[in-house]
Each structure stands twice: as C-alpha cells, then as structure tokens.
Design a protein around this motif. Structure first.
Motif, PDB file in Angstrom:
ATOM      1  N   LEU A  97      37.784  38.561  34.617  1.00  0.00           N
ATOM      2  CA  LEU A  97      36.523  38.460  35.345  1.00  0.00           C
ATOM      3  C   LEU A  97      35.464  39.417  34.829  1.00  0.00           C
ATOM      4  O   LEU A  97      34.295  39.035  34.680  1.00  0.00           O
ATOM      5  CB  LEU A  97      36.765  38.706  36.838  1.00  0.00           C
ATOM      6  N   HIS A  98      35.849  40.646  34.515  1.00  0.00           N
ATOM      7  CA  HIS A  98      34.851  41.630  34.088  1.00  0.00           C
ATOM      8  C   HIS A  98      34.235  41.292  32.733  1.00  0.00           C
ATOM      9  O   HIS A  98      33.185  41.838  32.373  1.00  0.00           O
ATOM     10  CB  HIS A  98      35.463  43.038  34.043  1.00  0.00           C
ATOM     11  N   ALA A  99      34.873  40.379  31.976  1.00  0.00           N
ATOM     12  CA  ALA A  99      34.349  39.987  30.675  1.00  0.00           C
ATOM     13  C   ALA A  99      33.476  38.739  30.740  1.00  0.00           C
ATOM     14  O   ALA A  99      32.918  38.323  29.724  1.00  0.00           O
ATOM     15  CB  ALA A  99      35.508  39.762  29.703  1.00  0.00           C
ATOM     16  N   VAL A 100      33.366  38.152  31.911  1.00  0.00           N
ATOM     17  CA  VAL A 100      32.561  36.945  32.084  1.00  0.00           C
ATOM     18  C   VAL A 100      31.171  37.359  32.598  1.00  0.00           C
ATOM     19  O   VAL A 100      31.083  38.052  33.614  1.00  0.00           O
ATOM     20  CB  VAL A 100      33.213  35.974  33.091  1.00  0.00           C
ATOM     21  N   PRO A 101      30.097  36.965  31.921  1.00  0.00           N
ATOM     22  CA  PRO A 101      28.764  37.304  32.422  1.00  0.00           C
ATOM     23  C   PRO A 101      28.581  36.814  33.856  1.00  0.00           C
ATOM     24  O   PRO A 101      29.084  35.752  34.234  1.00  0.00           O
ATOM     25  CB  PRO A 101      27.833  36.565  31.453  1.00  0.00           C
ATOM     26  N   ARG A 102      27.870  37.588  34.642  1.00  0.00           N
ATOM     27  CA  ARG A 102      27.689  37.251  36.050  1.00  0.00           C
ATOM     28  C   ARG A 102      27.133  35.843  36.234  1.00  0.00           C
ATOM     29  O   ARG A 102      27.560  35.103  37.124  1.00  0.00           O
ATOM     30  CB  ARG A 102      26.751  38.266  36.721  1.00  0.00           C
ATOM     31  N   GLN A 103      26.178  35.455  35.411  1.00  0.00           N
ATOM     32  CA  GLN A 103      25.564  34.135  35.553  1.00  0.00           C
ATOM     33  C   GLN A 103      26.571  33.021  35.280  1.00  0.00           C
ATOM     34  O   GLN A 103      26.580  31.994  35.964  1.00  0.00           O
ATOM     35  CB  GLN A 103      24.364  34.009  34.610  1.00  0.00           C
ATOM     36  N   VAL A 104      27.450  33.235  34.300  1.00  0.00           N
ATOM     37  CA  VAL A 104      28.481  32.247  33.991  1.00  0.00           C
ATOM     38  C   VAL A 104      29.476  32.151  35.141  1.00  0.00           C
ATOM     39  O   VAL A 104      29.847  31.053  35.583  1.00  0.00           O
ATOM     40  CB  VAL A 104      29.202  32.606  32.676  1.00  0.00           C
ATOM     41  N   ALA A 105      29.921  33.311  35.636  1.00  0.00           N
ATOM     42  CA  ALA A 105      30.873  33.312  36.747  1.00  0.00           C
ATOM     43  C   ALA A 105      30.284  32.611  37.964  1.00  0.00           C
ATOM     44  O   ALA A 105      30.974  31.836  38.640  1.00  0.00           O
ATOM     45  CB  ALA A 105      31.258  34.751  37.095  1.00  0.00           C
ATOM     46  N   ALA A 106      29.023  32.881  38.243  1.00  0.00           N
ATOM     47  CA  ALA A 106      28.373  32.268  39.404  1.00  0.00           C
ATOM     48  C   ALA A 106      28.242  30.759  39.235  1.00  0.00           C
ATOM     49  O   ALA A 106      28.421  29.991  40.194  1.00  0.00           O
ATOM     50  CB  ALA A 106      27.003  32.897  39.625  1.00  0.00           C
ATOM     51  N   GLN A 107      27.965  30.296  38.010  1.00  0.00           N
ATOM     52  CA  GLN A 107      27.816  28.862  37.788  1.00  0.00           C
ATOM     53  C   GLN A 107      29.140  28.129  37.959  1.00  0.00           C
ATOM     54  O   GLN A 107      29.181  27.016  38.500  1.00  0.00           O
ATOM     55  CB  GLN A 107      27.240  28.587  36.395  1.00  0.00           C
ATOM     56  N   VAL A 108      30.245  28.732  37.521  1.00  0.00           N
ATOM     57  CA  VAL A 108      31.566  28.128  37.728  1.00  0.00           C
ATOM     58  C   VAL A 108      31.827  27.970  39.225  1.00  0.00           C
ATOM     59  O   VAL A 108      32.311  26.931  39.686  1.00  0.00           O
ATOM     60  CB  VAL A 108      32.667  28.969  37.056  1.00  0.00           C
ATOM     61  N   TYR A 109      31.498  29.001  39.993  1.00  0.00           N
ATOM     62  CA  TYR A 109      31.686  28.953  41.446  1.00  0.00           C
ATOM     63  C   TYR A 109      30.815  27.865  42.075  1.00  0.00           C
ATOM     64  O   TYR A 109      31.291  27.093  42.919  1.00  0.00           O
ATOM     65  CB  TYR A 109      31.345  30.322  42.030  1.00  0.00           C
ATOM     66  N   LEU A 110      29.570  27.775  41.636  1.00  0.00           N
ATOM     67  CA  LEU A 110      28.675  26.754  42.191  1.00  0.00           C
ATOM     68  C   LEU A 110      29.186  25.345  41.897  1.00  0.00           C
ATOM     69  O   LEU A 110      29.236  24.492  42.782  1.00  0.00           O
ATOM     70  CB  LEU A 110      27.260  26.923  41.622  1.00  0.00           C
ATOM     71  N   THR A 111      29.564  25.105  40.654  1.00  0.00           N
ATOM     72  CA  THR A 111      29.991  23.760  40.265  1.00  0.00           C
ATOM     73  C   THR A 111      31.330  23.383  40.878  1.00  0.00           C
ATOM     74  O   THR A 111      31.530  22.247  41.319  1.00  0.00           O
ATOM     75  CB  THR A 111      30.064  23.643  38.733  1.00  0.00           C
ATOM     76  N   ASN A 112      32.276  24.326  40.912  1.00  0.00           N
ATOM     77  CA  ASN A 112      33.633  24.009  41.343  1.00  0.00           C
ATOM     78  C   ASN A 112      33.848  24.093  42.842  1.00  0.00           C
ATOM     79  O   ASN A 112      34.769  23.451  43.365  1.00  0.00           O
ATOM     80  CB  ASN A 112      34.628  24.946  40.653  1.00  0.00           C
ATOM     81  N   ALA A 113      33.052  24.892  43.549  1.00  0.00           N
ATOM     82  CA  ALA A 113      33.288  25.112  44.974  1.00  0.00           C
ATOM     83  C   ALA A 113      32.129  24.661  45.855  1.00  0.00           C
ATOM     84  O   ALA A 113      32.338  23.947  46.839  1.00  0.00           O
ATOM     85  CB  ALA A 113      33.588  26.599  45.227  1.00  0.00           C
TER      86      ALA A 113
END
Length: 232
Positions: A97-113
């Motif tokens: 998680l700490h290696a994933v840019p915040r914007q990328v992590a947030a987009q995965v959450y938006l799309t998947n959840a």
C-alpha cells in the motif's frame, strides 16, 4: 446491436463485459438462452464478435454518474432477472500500500467498491421480481481468510465492496432483495495471470450455475463459483 424479443427468456445485464470474465459471462448466458445486455467502457472487439439477436451492447463507464444515468434512461423499457456488476480494476495490485500513489489507491477503491454500489442503487428499479443483484467480489475481500497478505489495496477494495453491499442490502431490507457477492476463483485472465488455477470457461460456467440455482433467493450471500459460502 439490438436484442430480439424473446418474451420467455431471462434477461441479464452484465456490467463490464469487454473482456475476461465479463465477456465469458455474456457468452455463457447467451448459450443458456438468456437475453443479455452487455456494457463496455470502450469499444470491445470481443463483444462485437458475439453476433446474436439476443445481445445488446451498450457503452458506459461505471465511474461516471452521468453515463450510468444515461444508460438507465436508455434501458427504461426493460427489467432484468440478473444485474451482474463485473467491472473492476487491479492497478498496481502487487505493490504494498505505501508504494501505491494515493490517487491510484483511491481510484481502485472508487471503481471496485463505490461505483458498483452506486450502480446498483441506480438500477435497483430495473430488477425484475424474482431477480438477483450480483457483484464480482473476490476471496481476497475476506478479512477472515487473509492469512497470506499481498494484493493489499485490491484486497481492501473488495473488502470494502463486501461491506458496502451488505449495508446496501440492509438499507433495502424491506424489499427482500436477492444479493450475491461472487468469488470467481483464481482465473487465467489478464488480471489473474497465466499461473492461475482455472480457465475462464470453468469460472463463468460455475458462476452461471450458482446464479441460476439461487436466482431470486432473498438475503445477502458471499459465494464462490462452486456455490461454497465464504467467510467474511
């Protein structure tokens, strides 16, 4: 491409059907005599190749509320025995998680959840009596079964999907909705990779069997492609 009118056939809406499991589900339900409306985010050669009078292809991005609303309007004359939200992403899934840019992590959450539940809320009135809402989850979304770690942000997005879908079902409990969170198995797709356990045909055939056997059963279930119940 418009679907022919087959009044006795079941009607499915498969959301996110451009490739992989979504495309396989479209093929499977068509082969089982269903009418299918399949959505793509961008033009899909795989869908275009499925020439069938029982198939309608629509374009919509589930992350775009206006696009989902437009799809809802275009399908105003239809109800669906199955609404299956397959769409999801696994961007940088192997990175901690700490290696994933915040914007990328947030987009995965938006799309998947977030987007699948918002889609279900919009299309709830299109579900036919005795129909089911199905969401493509994953065994990786199980908190209790997470003994190996890895796929951290993707796991979290699917765990969030499971939680939000349960809350969605409780919010609409007076309607006694039939809701399934589905684990497709570890499948040899672009997302699953070449080392995965099973092929697309095995996964989608199993999921279709589970869906047809449980169609319309009220409650919220977390199942795999063999019909086995998973731990939350």
């Amino acid at each position: 491409m418009a679907a022919a009118n087959h009044p006795s056939a079941k009607n499915a809406l498969i959301v996110g059907a451009s490739r992989g499991l979504g495309l396989g589900l479209v093929e499977t339900f068509l082969a089982r005599g269903w009418r299918v409306t399949a959505t793509q985010r961008n033009a899909s050669p795989g869908l275009a190749a499925l020439k069938s009078e029982a198939l309608t292809i629509e374009t919509a991005d589930i992350d775009d509320d206006a696009a989902v609303s437009g799809l809802h309007d275009r399908l105003a004359s239809q109800t669906f025995d199955l609404v299956f939200v397959v769409a999801g992403v696994a961007t940088q899934a192997h990175d901690p998680l700490h290696a994933v840019p915040r914007q990328v992590a947030a987009q995965v959450y938006l799309t998947n959840a977030i987007s699948p539940v918002r889609f279900a809320e919009t299309f709830r009135d299109r579900l036919a009596p005795g129909g089911s809402l199905v969401f493509m989850s994953s065994i990786l979304g199980s908190v209790g079964l997470n003994t190996s770690g890895g796929w951290e942000n993707y796991r979290a997005s699917k765990a969030a999907l499971n939680t939000l879908v349960r809350s969605f079902a409780i919010r609409h409990q007076a309607e006694a909705l039939s809701v399934v969170l589905m684990h497709p198995g570890w499948v040899r797709t672009e997302m699953g990779g070449a080392e995965a356990d099973i092929d697309v045909a095995t996964s989608v055939g199993g999921m279709a069997d589970v869906i047809e056997a449980r169609l319309g059963q009220p409650g919220t279930m977390y199942l795999d492609y063999r019909g086995e119940t998973l731990a939350w």
